[in-house]
Design a protein around this motif. Structure first.
Motif, PDB file in Angstrom:
ATOM      1  N   GLU A 117       4.442  -7.032  -0.892  1.00  0.00           N
ATOM      2  CA  GLU A 117       4.168  -8.355  -1.439  1.00  0.00           C
ATOM      3  C   GLU A 117       2.751  -8.769  -1.061  1.00  0.00           C
ATOM      4  O   GLU A 117       2.246  -8.376   0.003  1.00  0.00           O
ATOM      5  N   LEU A 118       2.129  -9.556  -1.933  1.00  0.00           N
ATOM      6  CA  LEU A 118       0.826 -10.148  -1.636  1.00  0.00           C
ATOM      7  C   LEU A 118       1.041 -11.608  -1.282  1.00  0.00           C
ATOM      8  O   LEU A 118       1.647 -12.367  -2.055  1.00  0.00           O
ATOM      9  N   LYS A 119       0.583 -12.008  -0.108  1.00  0.00           N
ATOM     10  CA  LYS A 119       0.746 -13.392   0.338  1.00  0.00           C
ATOM     11  C   LYS A 119      -0.607 -13.981   0.748  1.00  0.00           C
ATOM     12  O   LYS A 119      -1.434 -13.290   1.345  1.00  0.00           O
ATOM     13  N   THR A 120      -0.773 -15.256   0.418  1.00  0.00           N
ATOM     14  CA  THR A 120      -1.997 -15.940   0.805  1.00  0.00           C
ATOM     15  C   THR A 120      -1.895 -16.399   2.259  1.00  0.00           C
ATOM     16  O   THR A 120      -0.824 -16.349   2.878  1.00  0.00           O
ATOM     17  N   SER A 121      -3.011 -16.905   2.779  1.00  0.00           N
ATOM     18  CA  SER A 121      -3.032 -17.365   4.171  1.00  0.00           C
ATOM     19  C   SER A 121      -2.113 -18.555   4.394  1.00  0.00           C
ATOM     20  O   SER A 121      -1.679 -18.814   5.525  1.00  0.00           O
ATOM     21  N   SER A 122      -1.774 -19.261   3.300  1.00  0.00           N
ATOM     22  CA  SER A 122      -0.848 -20.389   3.424  1.00  0.00           C
ATOM     23  C   SER A 122       0.608 -19.961   3.248  1.00  0.00           C
ATOM     24  O   SER A 122       1.516 -20.791   3.278  1.00  0.00           O
ATOM     25  N   GLY A 123       0.835 -18.647   3.041  1.00  0.00           N
ATOM     26  CA  GLY A 123       2.193 -18.128   2.940  1.00  0.00           C
ATOM     27  C   GLY A 123       2.739 -18.029   1.531  1.00  0.00           C
ATOM     28  O   GLY A 123       3.904 -17.663   1.335  1.00  0.00           O
ATOM     29  N   LYS A 124       1.924 -18.323   0.520  1.00  0.00           N
ATOM     30  CA  LYS A 124       2.379 -18.273  -0.865  1.00  0.00           C
ATOM     31  C   LYS A 124       2.376 -16.839  -1.387  1.00  0.00           C
ATOM     32  O   LYS A 124       1.396 -16.112  -1.223  1.00  0.00           O
ATOM     33  N   LYS A 125       3.478 -16.441  -2.002  1.00  0.00           N
ATOM     34  CA  LYS A 125       3.558 -15.123  -2.619  1.00  0.00           C
ATOM     35  C   LYS A 125       2.856 -15.163  -3.968  1.00  0.00           C
ATOM     36  O   LYS A 125       3.211 -15.973  -4.845  1.00  0.00           O
ATOM     37  N   ILE A 126       1.854 -14.299  -4.156  1.00  0.00           N
ATOM     38  CA  ILE A 126       1.116 -14.293  -5.424  1.00  0.00           C
ATOM     39  C   ILE A 126       1.166 -12.940  -6.139  1.00  0.00           C
ATOM     40  O   ILE A 126       0.537 -12.772  -7.179  1.00  0.00           O
ATOM     41  N   GLY A 127       1.909 -12.002  -5.592  1.00  0.00           N
ATOM     42  CA  GLY A 127       1.993 -10.712  -6.255  1.00  0.00           C
ATOM     43  C   GLY A 127       2.902  -9.754  -5.519  1.00  0.00           C
ATOM     44  O   GLY A 127       3.350 -10.028  -4.401  1.00  0.00           O
ATOM     45  N   GLU A 128       3.159  -8.633  -6.158  1.00  0.00           N
ATOM     46  CA  GLU A 128       4.005  -7.604  -5.565  1.00  0.00           C
ATOM     47  C   GLU A 128       3.762  -6.292  -6.293  1.00  0.00           C
ATOM     48  O   GLU A 128       3.162  -6.245  -7.380  1.00  0.00           O
ATOM     49  N   GLY A 129       4.245  -5.223  -5.690  1.00  0.00           N
ATOM     50  CA  GLY A 129       4.096  -3.915  -6.319  1.00  0.00           C
ATOM     51  C   GLY A 129       4.849  -2.850  -5.554  1.00  0.00           C
ATOM     52  O   GLY A 129       5.459  -3.116  -4.515  1.00  0.00           O
ATOM     53  N   ALA A 130       4.815  -1.652  -6.078  1.00  0.00           N
ATOM     54  CA  ALA A 130       5.460  -0.505  -5.434  1.00  0.00           C
ATOM     55  C   ALA A 130       4.475   0.652  -5.377  1.00  0.00           C
ATOM     56  O   ALA A 130       3.638   0.810  -6.276  1.00  0.00           O
ATOM     57  N   VAL A 131       4.590   1.436  -4.324  1.00  0.00           N
ATOM     58  CA  VAL A 131       3.678   2.565  -4.109  1.00  0.00           C
ATOM     59  C   VAL A 131       4.494   3.820  -3.855  1.00  0.00           C
ATOM     60  O   VAL A 131       5.380   3.824  -3.003  1.00  0.00           O
ATOM     61  N   LYS A 132       4.205   4.845  -4.625  1.00  0.00           N
ATOM     62  CA  LYS A 132       4.791   6.159  -4.355  1.00  0.00           C
ATOM     63  C   LYS A 132       3.681   7.188  -4.493  1.00  0.00           C
ATOM     64  O   LYS A 132       3.095   7.342  -5.563  1.00  0.00           O
ATOM     65  N   ILE A 133       3.390   7.857  -3.406  1.00  0.00           N
ATOM     66  CA  ILE A 133       2.314   8.841  -3.392  1.00  0.00           C
ATOM     67  C   ILE A 133       2.865  10.188  -2.987  1.00  0.00           C
ATOM     68  O   ILE A 133       3.510  10.340  -1.952  1.00  0.00           O
ATOM     69  N   GLU A 134       2.622  11.161  -3.826  1.00  0.00           N
ATOM     70  CA  GLU A 134       2.919  12.563  -3.531  1.00  0.00           C
ATOM     71  C   GLU A 134       1.895  13.376  -4.305  1.00  0.00           C
ATOM     72  O   GLU A 134       2.011  13.558  -5.511  1.00  0.00           O
ATOM     73  N   TYR A 135       0.876  13.819  -3.623  1.00  0.00           N
ATOM     74  CA  TYR A 135      -0.261  14.449  -4.304  1.00  0.00           C
ATOM     75  C   TYR A 135      -0.525  15.835  -3.736  1.00  0.00           C
ATOM     76  O   TYR A 135      -0.550  16.022  -2.512  1.00  0.00           O
ATOM     77  N   TYR A 136      -0.723  16.782  -4.642  1.00  0.00           N
ATOM     78  CA  TYR A 136      -1.080  18.143  -4.248  1.00  0.00           C
ATOM     79  C   TYR A 136      -2.113  18.679  -5.239  1.00  0.00           C
ATOM     80  O   TYR A 136      -1.882  18.608  -6.453  1.00  0.00           O
ATOM     81  N   PRO A 137      -3.214  19.221  -4.758  1.00  0.00           N
ATOM     82  CA  PRO A 137      -4.176  19.838  -5.687  1.00  0.00           C
ATOM     83  C   PRO A 137      -3.644  21.183  -6.178  1.00  0.00           C
ATOM     84  O   PRO A 137      -3.013  21.927  -5.429  1.00  0.00           O
ATOM     85  N   TYR A 138      -3.875  21.466  -7.447  1.00  0.00           N
ATOM     86  CA  TYR A 138      -3.443  22.740  -8.009  1.00  0.00           C
ATOM     87  C   TYR A 138      -4.247  23.902  -7.420  1.00  0.00           C
ATOM     88  O   TYR A 138      -5.449  23.779  -7.191  1.00  0.00           O
ATOM     89  N   PRO A 139      -3.592  25.050  -7.210  1.00  0.00           N
ATOM     90  CA  PRO A 139      -4.327  26.255  -6.793  1.00  0.00           C
ATOM     91  C   PRO A 139      -5.033  26.892  -8.001  1.00  0.00           C
ATOM     92  O   PRO A 139      -4.762  26.534  -9.155  1.00  0.00           O
ATOM     93  N   ALA A 140      -5.882  27.856  -7.724  1.00  0.00           N
ATOM     94  CA  ALA A 140      -6.681  28.474  -8.784  1.00  0.00           C
ATOM     95  C   ALA A 140      -5.822  29.121  -9.868  1.00  0.00           C
ATOM     96  O   ALA A 140      -6.185  29.114 -11.050  1.00  0.00           O
ATOM     97  N   ASP A 141      -4.656  29.660  -9.493  1.00  0.00           N
ATOM     98  CA  ASP A 141      -3.824  30.367 -10.468  1.00  0.00           C
ATOM     99  C   ASP A 141      -3.112  29.430 -11.442  1.00  0.00           C
ATOM    100  O   ASP A 141      -2.429  29.898 -12.359  1.00  0.00           O
TER     101      ASP A 141
END
Length: 401
Positions: A117-141
Motif C-alpha cells: 500500500e502507498l500511504k501519505t505522511s498523514s496516514g492516508k492510503k493513496i495507492g496499492e499494488g502487487a509485486v511478483k519477481i522471478e527473472y532469469y537471463p536466457y543462456p546462449a542456446d
C-alpha cells in the motif's frame, strides 16, 4: 467514388492509423530511472510522466518491473511511503519535482511475491499494488545463432480422437534441418506444446530454437518434436482454457499415452513420411506442472516406448491421484526411465498438496530405487520461467547417454 471522396477516405484511415500508433504505451525504463533518482530527478520525472501521464500517476496504481528492478510512482501532496502486506516498510518514495511526483526505483533482487500500500505522511492510503519477481537471463542456446539451420514447424489440428471423443486440439510438428530419413530419428513430445514451440517467447521455452542449437552442436540427436496442446471441447469458445486438460494430464492410467501412440504419432509419421527409432531410449516426453505428471505417467505406463522424461514443477499432488507416485515408485520394480526434473522451493501449497514437498518425495523415491535421474532445484514459483532458461542444460543431460 469521386476523387475527393477517395482522398477523404485515405486521410481518415491515415488519421485512424496514426491515432492507434500514438496510443501505443511505452513502459518506463525502470533500471535507467533507478540510476537517475538522486542524481537527476528532473530527468527521472520526465521519463515517468512520459509513460504514465497525469491521470495515471494520480491513480496510485502505477508500478513496473524490469528484470529485478521495481519502479513505483504516484502523484501526492504529501510525502509517501510503501508498506508491504506483512507490515514491513518497503521504501520512502522520493519527491522528484515540484508537481508532487513521488517515486521509488531500485533493484530489489530476485524472487519476490508481495502486495503493498502507498500511504501519505498523514496516514492516508493513496495507492496499492502487487509485486511478483522471478527473472532469469536466457543462456546462449536459447537464442538464434549464425550458421545454425532452422528446423521446420508445421501446424496441425486433431478433431477426431477416439480416446478423448468430442475434443479438438492443435499441435506443431518440428522437423530439424538435419533430418533426411536415412537414419532413424529420435522423438520428443511436449505437453501444452504450442506455447513451448513459440520461438519468440519472452519468458517461454523457445524449444525449437534450443533444439536447433543442440542438434547442430551434437549435444542432442536429430529429434522430431511434437508440441501438442490438451483437448478443448467443441462447444468451447476460442481462446478459453482447454477443459479436458486435467483429465488428460492429471489422471493415472494409460489413456493419454494410448492417445499418443495410437492416434497422434502414427498420423505424424505417415503425414511427414518419418523414420523414427524404435528404441525407447530415443523417445522422450516433457511437460510442466500437470504436463510433467502426464509425462511421467506416459513413461511409467509405457516404458517400452518412452524411455526419457523431462519435467518441471511437477503436479505430483492429489488432484487426480499423481500423489501416489512416490509410493508406487518405491514398491514397483525399477523401470527403464531416465528423468530430468526441476522443482521450485516457492511452488504452490494449497488444498491439493505442497508442490515442493511432493517433488522432494519424488526425488527421495527415485533415489531409493536407484533411478537414472537428476533433479534441479530453484527458488522460484509455479510456472515455466525457470524451466525456460534451464531447458538447454536439462536437454544436454537427458540426451547425454
Amino acid at each position: 467514388m469521386t476523387r475527393i471522396s477517395f482522398l477523404i477516405t485515405i486521410l481518415a484511415l491515415s488519421s485512424f492509423s496514426f491515432a492507434q500508433e500514438k496510443k501505443k504505451w511505452t513502459p518506463p525504463p525502470a533500471i535507467e530511472i533507478a540510476a537517475l533518482i538522486g542524481k537527476d530527478n528532473d530527468a527521472a520525472a520526465k521519463k515517468i510522466r512520459n509513460s504514465w501521464g497525469k491521470t495515471g500517476l494520480e491513480s496510485g496504481k502505477q508500478r513496473y518491473i524490469e528484470e529485478t528492478t521495481l519502479l513505483i510512482a504516484v502523484a501526492s501532496d504529501e510525502p509517501v511511503e510503501a508498506i508491504k502486506d506483512n507490515g514491513e516498510k518497503l521504501a520512502d518514495l522520493t519527491k522528484l519535482d515540484d508537481e508532487g511526483l513521488y517515486a521509488f526505483a531500485k533493484d530489489i533482487g530476485n524472487i519476490h511475491d508481495f502486495s503493498y500500500e502507498l500511504k501519505t505522511s498523514s496516514g492516508k492510503k493513496i495507492g496499492e499494488g502487487a509485486v511478483k519477481i522471478e527473472y532469469y537471463p536466457y543462456p546462449a542456446d536459447s537464442f538464434r545463432k549464425d550458421g545454425v539451420p532452422e528446423g521446420k514447424l508445421i501446424p496441425h489440428d486433431w478433431t477426431d480422437s477416439k480416446v478423448f471423443p468430442d475434443t479438438n486440439r492443435e499441435f506443431i510438428v518440428y522437423i530439424p534441418s538435419q533430418y533426411d530419413g536415412s537414419k532413424p530419428a529420435s522423438l520428443m513430445v511436449f505437453q501444452d506444446g504450442l506455447r513451448h514451440a513459440d520461438t519468440k517467447a519472452t519468458t517461454g521455452l523457445r524449444a525449437p530454437v534450443v533444439f536447433d542449437n543442440l542438434i547442430a552442436s551434437g549435444e542432442m540427436p536429430v529429434t522430431i518434436g511434437i508440441f501438442i496442446n490438451p483437448g478443448s471441447f467443441k462447444d468451447q469458445k476460442e481462446g478459453t482454457k482447454p477443459r479436458n486438460r486435467s483429465l488428460e494430464y492429471d489422471s493415472l492410467g494409460d489413456a493419454y499415452v494410448t492417445f499418443l501412440l495410437e492416434e497422434i504419432i502414427p498420423f505424424v509419421v505417415k503425414e511427414h513420411d518419418l523414420n523414427l527409432s524404435d528404441d525407447p531410449s530415443d523417445w522422450a516426453i516433457a511437460g510442466g506442472s500437470s504436463g510433467c505428471a502426464c509425462a511421467w505417467t506416459a513413461a511409467w505406463e509405457r516404458p517400452d516406448k518412452f524411455g526419457k522424461v523431462l519435467g518441471w514443477v511437477g503436479t505430483f499432488t492429489d488432484i487426480r491421484g499423481a500423489n501416489a507416485y512416490p509410493s508406487l515408485i518405491r514398491k514397483t520394480e525399477r523401470k527403464p526411465i531416465r528423468a530430468a526434473l526441476l522443482g521450485e522451493a516457492n511452488d504452490v501449497d494449497n488444498q491439493f498438496g505442497s508442490w515442493p514437498l511432493a517433488n522432494k518425495q519424488m526425488e527421495a523415491a527415485l533415489t531409493f530405487m536407484d533411478y537414472d535421474y537428476r533433479y534441479w532445484w530453484g527458488e522460484g514459483f509455479h510456472g515455466s520461467r525457470h524451466a525456460a532458461v534451464m531447458l538447454p542444460e536439462m536437454l544436454k543431460w537427458l540426451w547425454s547417454e
